[in-house]
Scaffold this motif. Structure first.
Motif, PDB file in Angstrom:
ATOM      1  N   LEU A 224     -12.431  41.362 -51.124  1.00  0.00           N
ATOM      2  CA  LEU A 224     -11.771  40.064 -51.009  1.00  0.00           C
ATOM      3  C   LEU A 224     -10.929  39.986 -49.732  1.00  0.00           C
ATOM      4  N   SER A 225     -10.349  41.116 -49.323  1.00  0.00           N
ATOM      5  CA  SER A 225      -9.558  41.146 -48.096  1.00  0.00           C
ATOM      6  C   SER A 225     -10.438  40.905 -46.877  1.00  0.00           C
ATOM      7  N   ILE A 226     -11.637  41.483 -46.895  1.00  0.00           N
ATOM      8  CA  ILE A 226     -12.582  41.237 -45.798  1.00  0.00           C
ATOM      9  C   ILE A 226     -12.961  39.761 -45.762  1.00  0.00           C
ATOM     10  N   LEU A 227     -13.197  39.171 -46.947  1.00  0.00           N
ATOM     11  CA  LEU A 227     -13.512  37.740 -47.019  1.00  0.00           C
ATOM     12  C   LEU A 227     -12.354  36.902 -46.503  1.00  0.00           C
ATOM     13  N   GLU A 228     -11.134  37.289 -46.858  1.00  0.00           N
ATOM     14  CA  GLU A 228      -9.959  36.552 -46.412  1.00  0.00           C
ATOM     15  C   GLU A 228      -9.836  36.544 -44.886  1.00  0.00           C
ATOM     16  N   ASN A 229     -10.153  37.678 -44.264  1.00  0.00           N
ATOM     17  CA  ASN A 229     -10.102  37.743 -42.800  1.00  0.00           C
ATOM     18  C   ASN A 229     -11.146  36.827 -42.161  1.00  0.00           C
ATOM     19  N   CYS A 230     -12.214  36.564 -42.894  1.00  0.00           N
ATOM     20  CA  CYS A 230     -13.218  35.614 -42.397  1.00  0.00           C
ATOM     21  C   CYS A 230     -12.667  34.186 -42.412  1.00  0.00           C
ATOM     22  N   PHE A 231     -11.723  33.890 -43.338  1.00  0.00           N
ATOM     23  CA  PHE A 231     -11.058  32.588 -43.335  1.00  0.00           C
ATOM     24  C   PHE A 231     -10.345  32.368 -41.998  1.00  0.00           C
ATOM     25  N   VAL A 232      -9.706  33.436 -41.516  1.00  0.00           N
ATOM     26  CA  VAL A 232      -8.972  33.356 -40.246  1.00  0.00           C
ATOM     27  C   VAL A 232      -9.935  33.019 -39.108  1.00  0.00           C
ATOM     28  N   VAL A 233     -11.114  33.653 -39.137  1.00  0.00           N
ATOM     29  CA  VAL A 233     -12.122  33.391 -38.097  1.00  0.00           C
ATOM     30  C   VAL A 233     -12.496  31.914 -38.077  1.00  0.00           C
ATOM     31  N   VAL A 234     -12.765  31.357 -39.249  1.00  0.00           N
ATOM     32  CA  VAL A 234     -13.158  29.943 -39.339  1.00  0.00           C
ATOM     33  C   VAL A 234     -12.023  29.045 -38.856  1.00  0.00           C
ATOM     34  N   GLY A 235     -10.782  29.388 -39.243  1.00  0.00           N
ATOM     35  CA  GLY A 235      -9.632  28.595 -38.818  1.00  0.00           C
ATOM     36  C   GLY A 235      -9.479  28.574 -37.306  1.00  0.00           C
ATOM     37  N   ILE A 236      -9.590  29.733 -36.676  1.00  0.00           N
ATOM     38  CA  ILE A 236      -9.484  29.814 -35.218  1.00  0.00           C
ATOM     39  C   ILE A 236     -10.657  29.089 -34.557  1.00  0.00           C
ATOM     40  N   TYR A 237     -11.823  29.170 -35.170  1.00  0.00           N
ATOM     41  CA  TYR A 237     -12.997  28.460 -34.646  1.00  0.00           C
ATOM     42  C   TYR A 237     -12.767  26.958 -34.657  1.00  0.00           C
ATOM     43  N   TRP A 238     -12.166  26.439 -35.734  1.00  0.00           N
ATOM     44  CA  TRP A 238     -11.876  25.002 -35.812  1.00  0.00           C
ATOM     45  C   TRP A 238     -10.841  24.596 -34.764  1.00  0.00           C
ATOM     46  N   ILE A 239      -9.863  25.474 -34.500  1.00  0.00           N
ATOM     47  CA  ILE A 239      -8.892  25.174 -33.443  1.00  0.00           C
ATOM     48  C   ILE A 239      -9.603  25.100 -32.096  1.00  0.00           C
ATOM     49  N   ALA A 240     -10.542  26.037 -31.862  1.00  0.00           N
ATOM     50  CA  ALA A 240     -11.308  26.024 -30.617  1.00  0.00           C
ATOM     51  C   ALA A 240     -12.110  24.731 -30.484  1.00  0.00           C
ATOM     52  N   LEU A 241     -12.720  24.289 -31.580  1.00  0.00           N
ATOM     53  CA  LEU A 241     -13.483  23.040 -31.544  1.00  0.00           C
ATOM     54  C   LEU A 241     -12.570  21.843 -31.287  1.00  0.00           C
ATOM     55  N   SER A 242     -11.327  21.922 -31.767  1.00  0.00           N
ATOM     56  CA  SER A 242     -10.403  20.798 -31.594  1.00  0.00           C
ATOM     57  C   SER A 242     -10.089  20.540 -30.128  1.00  0.00           C
ATOM     58  N   ILE A 243     -10.166  21.580 -29.292  1.00  0.00           N
ATOM     59  CA  ILE A 243      -9.913  21.388 -27.855  1.00  0.00           C
ATOM     60  C   ILE A 243     -11.217  21.508 -27.061  1.00  0.00           C
ATOM     61  N   ARG A 244     -12.329  21.379 -27.795  1.00  0.00           N
ATOM     62  CA  ARG A 244     -13.668  21.299 -27.200  1.00  0.00           C
ATOM     63  C   ARG A 244     -14.056  22.542 -26.396  1.00  0.00           C
ATOM     64  N   VAL A 245     -13.767  23.698 -26.963  1.00  0.00           N
ATOM     65  CA  VAL A 245     -14.198  24.961 -26.352  1.00  0.00           C
ATOM     66  C   VAL A 245     -15.660  25.190 -26.711  1.00  0.00           C
ATOM     67  N   ASP A 246     -16.458  25.518 -25.736  1.00  0.00           N
ATOM     68  CA  ASP A 246     -17.891  25.756 -25.950  1.00  0.00           C
ATOM     69  C   ASP A 246     -18.090  27.201 -26.410  1.00  0.00           C
ATOM     70  N   VAL A 247     -18.034  27.413 -27.734  1.00  0.00           N
ATOM     71  CA  VAL A 247     -18.154  28.756 -28.297  1.00  0.00           C
ATOM     72  C   VAL A 247     -18.816  28.650 -29.665  1.00  0.00           C
ATOM     73  N   THR A 248     -19.526  29.698 -30.068  1.00  0.00           N
ATOM     74  CA  THR A 248     -20.191  29.703 -31.377  1.00  0.00           C
ATOM     75  C   THR A 248     -19.310  30.395 -32.425  1.00  0.00           C
ATOM     76  N   LEU A 249     -19.567  30.068 -33.686  1.00  0.00           N
ATOM     77  CA  LEU A 249     -18.836  30.719 -34.771  1.00  0.00           C
ATOM     78  C   LEU A 249     -19.120  32.219 -34.784  1.00  0.00           C
ATOM     79  N   PHE A 250     -20.358  32.608 -34.453  1.00  0.00           N
ATOM     80  CA  PHE A 250     -20.707  34.025 -34.450  1.00  0.00           C
ATOM     81  C   PHE A 250     -19.892  34.780 -33.400  1.00  0.00           C
ATOM     82  N   ASP A 251     -19.745  34.210 -32.202  1.00  0.00           N
ATOM     83  CA  ASP A 251     -18.958  34.862 -31.162  1.00  0.00           C
ATOM     84  C   ASP A 251     -17.494  34.984 -31.571  1.00  0.00           C
ATOM     85  N   MET A 252     -16.972  33.977 -32.258  1.00  0.00           N
ATOM     86  CA  MET A 252     -15.586  34.055 -32.746  1.00  0.00           C
ATOM     87  C   MET A 252     -15.455  35.134 -33.810  1.00  0.00           C
ATOM     88  N   PHE A 253     -16.491  35.269 -34.633  1.00  0.00           N
ATOM     89  CA  PHE A 253     -16.495  36.307 -35.658  1.00  0.00           C
ATOM     90  C   PHE A 253     -16.457  37.703 -35.024  1.00  0.00           C
TER      91      PHE A 253
END
Length: 332
Positions: A224-253
């Protein structure tokens, strides 16, 4: 001398804050300030709101995980509401108390006031930190391996370091659960002396060792802790998308777990400057420009505080109050 100890702690805290601002200033010299403010101004609010919502889900998820450990002996010792409340209280307090240790003290005191024994609280926090760190090292080892596989030109030193630390931590956990090791620790002269604090340490360590009989619960907690850390990845990815950074979710992971881990190095207060420098350094590996990486870090800091405030106020002043939600536990 108590006054000397207090003075030294204040001086140490002051140095950490000063060093943090110094590192932050050094990082900011490499960014375009005009572009930074433009990115903030034009940020997509929808993605930032999604990130804030995910952050609150994460707080409830963290409380559930802690409930697996804190209620591992007597199911129902503490309510799920009490755990959630303590996490929100520590999240708000994180802006004024030392991170990690300070937050642990705040949430520990919170659930202690709700009736949980001090040794049970202390042993559960110790276990949570140890196995939470193990899950982080395992995840970072895997993501850094994938990062060097995706980008062969990168040095594998960080990957080798992370896997070495993970193996070392596993060895430490096994030894700490081993009874002769427990007798060795309790034979230390300081721990054999009388006193309420020493008694609390000994009782907490014995309670910690009892977790070796809850292997299923510990494995579930790590996963569950590993899954929780994946939440952080998605959150940071959404922040990146909010400022239109050209990056993939896999690269953020591949990079965000390492950023999260290295940002916790207690060099400065709250990782000030260190977090921003690590964001800039590691996100550059996947092609994110310096100013955009810095902006992602700053927005992450702001959201981490602002997003929890509405729920925190609801819990304490308008909403749940003394209501008890179902206890979180998993039958063994």
């Amino acid at each position: 001398d108590i006054e000397t100890v207090v003075l030294n702690k204040k001086l140490g805290l002051g140095l950490k804050i000063a060093l943090g601002f110094l590192i932050l200033w050094a990082v900011m010299r490499s960014i375009d300030i005009g572009e930074f403010f433009m990115l903030i101004k034009d940020a997509n609010l929808i993605y930032l709101l999604l990130c804030g919502g995910l952050l609150n889900i994460d707080r409830f998820f963290m409380a559930f995980k802690w409930g697996l450990l804190i209620n591992h002996k007597n199911k129902g010792d503490i309510t799920y509401y009490s755990l959630v409340k303590s996490y929100y209280l520590s999240s708000v307090a994180s802006s004024i108390v030392p991170p990690t240790v300070g937050e642990d003290i705040v949430r520990g005191l919170s659930v202690s006031r709700d009736g949980m024994s001090s040794e049970s609280v202390l042993s559960s926090i110790l276990t949570e930190r140890i196995f939470g760190t193990l899950s982080m090292f395992l995840l970072v080892s895997g993501t850094l391996f994938l990062l060097t596989w995706r980008y062969p030109q990168l040095d594998r030193t960080l990957f080798y370091g992370a896997i070495t630390l993970a193996i070392t931590l596993i060895f430490f956990i096994i030894m700490s659960f081993y009874l002769p090791m427990g007798r060795f620790i309790q034979s230390i002269p300081f721990l054999r002396s009388e006193g309420r604090f020493v008694s609390l340490i000994n009782k907490s360590y014995k309670a910690y060792q009892a977790y070796r009989h809850s292997k299923k619960r510990i494995i579930i907690f790590v996963l569950l802790s590993i899954l929780e850390n994946c939440f952080v990845v998605v959150g940071i990815y959404w922040i990146a998308l909010s400022i239109r950074v050209d990056v993939t979710l896999f690269d953020m992971f591949l990079t965000v777990p390492a950023i999260t881990l290295f940002s916790k190095i207690p060099i400065t207060f709250g990782g000030l400057g260190v977090q921003e420098g690590i964001f800039v350094t590691l996100l550059s590996l996947i092609g994110v420009p310096t100013t955009q990486a810095f902006t992602i870090s700053i927005l992450g800091r702001v959201i981490n505080i602002v997003a929890v405030l509405p729920v925190f106020l609801t819990l304490y002043f308008w909403g749940l109050n003394r209501a008890e939600l179902p206890n979180s536990h998993i039958n063994e």
